[in-house]
Design a protein around this motif. Structure first.
Motif, short mmCIF file in Angstrom:
data_model
loop_
_atom_site.label_atom_id
_atom_site.label_comp_id
_atom_site.label_asym_id
_atom_site.label_seq_id
_atom_site.Cartn_x
_atom_site.Cartn_y
_atom_site.Cartn_z
N GLY A 79 44.51 41.53 55.12
CA GLY A 79 45.83 41.39 55.73
C GLY A 79 45.91 40.35 56.83
O GLY A 79 46.94 39.67 56.98
N ILE A 80 44.84 40.20 57.63
CA ILE A 80 44.87 39.23 58.73
C ILE A 80 45.01 37.80 58.21
O ILE A 80 45.88 37.05 58.68
N PRO A 81 44.18 37.36 57.24
CA PRO A 81 44.41 36.00 56.70
C PRO A 81 45.78 35.84 56.04
O PRO A 81 46.41 34.79 56.17
N ALA A 82 46.23 36.89 55.32
CA ALA A 82 47.54 36.81 54.68
C ALA A 82 48.65 36.68 55.73
O ALA A 82 49.58 35.87 55.57
N ALA A 83 48.57 37.47 56.79
CA ALA A 83 49.57 37.41 57.86
C ALA A 83 49.55 36.05 58.54
O ALA A 83 50.60 35.49 58.89
N TYR A 84 48.35 35.50 58.73
CA TYR A 84 48.22 34.18 59.37
C TYR A 84 48.88 33.10 58.51
O TYR A 84 49.61 32.24 59.01
N ALA A 85 48.62 33.14 57.21
CA ALA A 85 49.21 32.15 56.32
C ALA A 85 50.73 32.26 56.27
O ALA A 85 51.45 31.26 56.29
N LEU A 86 51.23 33.49 56.23
CA LEU A 86 52.68 33.70 56.19
C LEU A 86 53.36 33.30 57.50
O LEU A 86 54.51 32.86 57.50
#
Length: 259
Positions: A79-86
């Motif tokens: 979730g952290i990488p996904a949230a960062y990308a979004l």
């Protein structure tokens, strides 16, 4: 004058509504009677002590803790990488990705559990524990993405860019600048995911098997055959555990300063 009297009364009634059931459970768990009843039939700690002697409760508690801790950590790792990308990049299908990630919250848990059982466990012979782990991680993932995204949106991107201009790599700036500044959001996501996973019933109900049961499912099975106050005692202990986790997070990690 009327408003000054009315407001405390509403606040008192709201507190009674919120705390009342919890107090009733505590009182019922301290009953000295042989059946679950309120008001309690005398006071005794024997049902609290009995909780620790029931082997199935101990085994299912360990399973629930394993799924809650490691399932939430797995969700955060994704979730952290996904949230960062979004949050940091203008992705062409960002809204579609957010919708897909949010599906475990939108779709009823009983449907998720049935789908996982029908299309993952039965056809491929997945191990029950592994299937539960994947299911709990998927259910917690939306909370990780949403909470961490909110923390990233509140963090100015030029702080990270300044670190890059001063010679840090993009990855180094993420770990040295971004992560320390969003640790409150990560902690909030972990606590929310932990509680969600630990108390999960519909999905766990479909994926539980012989010798593999989470604590909520074990409690439901216990109540089908036994009606003593040990269930109330276990419920009270779990409530105190949740309160203790939040208190420790506030006391030692300064939770309120970062959220």
């Amino acid at each position: 004058m009327t408003l000054r009297v009315f407001s405390p009364l509403v606040l008192f009634l709201l507190l009674v509504f919120l705390i009342g059931p919890f107090l009733i459970i505590i009182a019922a768990s301290l009953s000295s009677g042989d059946t679950l009843a309120f008001p309690p039939q005398g006071l005794s700690l024997r049902w609290v002590m009995k909780v620790f002697t029931i082997e199935s409760f101990r085994d299912s508690f360990v399973m629930s803790m394993f799924l809650a801790v490691f399932g939430t950590l797995a969700a955060l790792l994704l979730g952290i990488p996904a949230a960062y990308a979004l949050s940091r990049y203008k992705l062409p299908a960002a809204e579609t990705v957010r919708t897909i990630v949010s599906l475990p919250i939108i779709v009823p848990g009983i449907i998720v559990g049935l789908a996982l059982l029908r299309y993952l466990v039965v056809p491929f012979g997945f191990n029950i524990t592994l299937a539960l782990f994947f299911a709990h991680a998927a259910l917690v993932l939306p909370y990780a993405v949403r909470v961490v995204s909110a923390s990233l949106d509140n963090l100015r991107s030029d702080i990270e860019e300044a670190a890059v201009l001063l010679g840090s790599s993009r990855l180094g700036a993420f770990f040295r600048v971004v992560m320390p500044n969003i640790r409150g959001g990560i902690l909030a996501a972990f606590i929310l995911g932990f509680v969600t996973s630990f108390n999960q019933v519909p999905v766990s109900l479909f994926l539980s098997g012989p010798g593999v049961r989470t604590l909520p499912i074990d409690m439901l099975g216990y109540m089908e055959t036994t009606y003593d106050p040990s269930i109330a005692a276990l419920s009270a202990l779990l409530a105190f555990l949740s309160i203790g986790i939040v208190f420790l997070a506030e006391r030692f990690l300064g939770f309120s300063r970062y959220v």
